[in-house]
Design a protein around this motif. Structure first.
Motif, short mmCIF file in Angstrom:
data_model
loop_
_atom_site.label_atom_id
_atom_site.label_comp_id
_atom_site.label_asym_id
_atom_site.label_seq_id
_atom_site.Cartn_x
_atom_site.Cartn_y
_atom_site.Cartn_z
N PRO B 88 15.09 -23.57 -3.68
CA PRO B 88 14.48 -22.88 -2.53
C PRO B 88 14.05 -21.46 -2.91
CG PRO B 88 16.41 -24.08 -1.80
CD PRO B 88 16.36 -24.21 -3.31
N MET B 89 12.93 -21.04 -2.34
CA MET B 89 12.31 -19.76 -2.70
C MET B 89 13.06 -18.60 -2.04
SD MET B 89 8.49 -21.39 -2.31
CE MET B 89 8.98 -22.74 -1.23
N THR B 90 13.09 -17.49 -2.73
CA THR B 90 13.82 -16.31 -2.23
C THR B 90 13.01 -15.04 -2.48
OG1 THR B 90 15.00 -16.18 -4.34
CG2 THR B 90 16.11 -17.34 -2.56
N GLY B 91 11.76 -15.06 -2.03
CA GLY B 91 10.92 -13.88 -2.23
C GLY B 91 11.13 -12.85 -1.14
N GLY B 92 10.27 -11.87 -1.13
CA GLY B 92 10.23 -10.87 -0.05
C GLY B 92 11.27 -9.79 -0.20
#
Lengths: 153, 92, 153, 92
Positions: B88-92
């Motif tokens: 799962p993506m964890t950008g920002g």
């Protein structure tokens, strides 16, 4: 109406001036995310940001287009960094220009909430006990899901 | 039939590879229909590479992106496509 | 954590730097309001902003305090102008610093929504057919009322 | 007993005054209780100044702020207080 993926620090004053200079909206909202020096109770020394460049660009450009359609934005800009980021460095900057404040604020929140779960970036924190991948937060998924249910502002 | 596989973040790290070309000539022909193969069939091929691959590829919550768009396991992959697998993506 | 009421233009880059420089939050949201060149279909040439200085200061300082209590802000700043403002000039700037984005964005929205209905400023628009006082909008009252009902973020 | 009255925006413009001192010696003593007088009694005194005052002071949605805080008509005003009257606010 553009995206920048960059290793360099974000020049917030220049980004703001460019965002507003091109548009005559009455309401501008910006969000800036910085590297925290802690996660919960654990100290963080720096953040490594891995990304999938082609997909990140596609996803973020599409996100801007969705924000225009949904909130009638006059202008928007998303800047996201990658690479090694020390504590207190900028990670992300989002700006939205609209005719009214509700649209500008909601668009900014929508872009940030969606970006967190849908843009292919992965954070790795360097702490006193080594580096570890940051897990995705259920809370982020919930914030993202609100935008599926609601009709916007 | 050649497909580009990309791996990111903890998956890339666990398997020690960021990108590979998958030639699907070795696959049972029954899996290939009208020149296309499902994402879950590709995952089965990758899992057969060994225990570390099997563990990594079958972890829950793995995300599959076909040509830069997130897809489900039933999406059809064709010659020349790019399939990326990541947590799962964890950008920002 | 301060308020400025001023006739001079808002130096947004300087305000941003001062807001963030004093605080180590991970999430910063800003809102800027500008003078529109139209209201509905009517052209606007400039805006006169009348205010009640002592009360405006009291109300806005209290608003910042409420935002800290409600959203756990690390820092905030409200800058509001008065006097004669040509089209495209800044009217108001609000900044909020928090640990997480939900708090920073909601606090910014809360401060703007509350400021609109509770801070003693009155707008007078100069148009082709003379000047007229801007009427308060029911919509602003409704946005304000949401914050009475909700528990914050 | 002297109270400072402030008028803003369209109200100030309609009445041609921004500030006045109200000496309440002329008021019926029954209105003053324990050295305090209600906001609506003050509005009645101001309304008696003429038709333009009566119209302006009794317009719907008029806001009353006592010493910089918005109050209702039953708030008690004391010697030295500042009472401001104005239309709904339109800042931001």
């Amino acid at each position: 109406m553009s995206v920048s993926l960059q290793a360099e620090p974000i020049d917030i004053a220049a980004e703001y001036a460019a965002l507003v200079g091109k548009a005559s909206g009455a309401a501008v909202t910006t969000f800036t995310g910085y590297v925290r020096d802690h996660t919960g109770e654990d100290a963080v020394g720096a953040l490594e940001l891995e990304h999938y460049p082609e997909m990140a660009l596609t996803v973020l450009q599409d996100l801007g287009r969705q924000a225009v359609e949904r909130f009638g934005l006059i202008n928007w800009r998303i800047v996201h960094r990658f690479g090694l980021l020390p504590v207190s460095e900028t990670i992300v900057w989002v700006g939205a220009v609209a005719d009214h404040r509700g649209e500008a604020i909601s668009a900014c929140e929508f872009m940030m909430d969606t970006l967190k779960t849908d843009a292919p970036f992965w954070k790795r924190e360097q702490g006193p006990e080594g580096a570890r991948w940051v897990a995705s937060r259920a809370q982020d998924g919930e914030r993202r899901a609100r935008w599926e249910r609601s009709e916007g502002i | 039939m050649s497909i580009t596989i990309k791996l990111f973040a903890s998956l890339r790290e666990a398997l020690g590879e960021a990108e590979l070309q998958l030639e699907l000539g070795a696959l049972p022909p029954a899996e290939v229909v009208d020149g296309a193969i499902r994402v879950d069939s590709i995952k089965a091929v990758l899992s057969a590479r060994g225990a570390d691959w099997s563990d990594a590829i079958n972890q829950p919550n793995l995300v599959h992106a076909l040509n830069h768009k997130v897809v489900y396991l039933d999406a059809l992959v064709k010659d020349g496509d790019e399939l990326a697998l990541f947590p799962p993506m964890t950008g920002g």
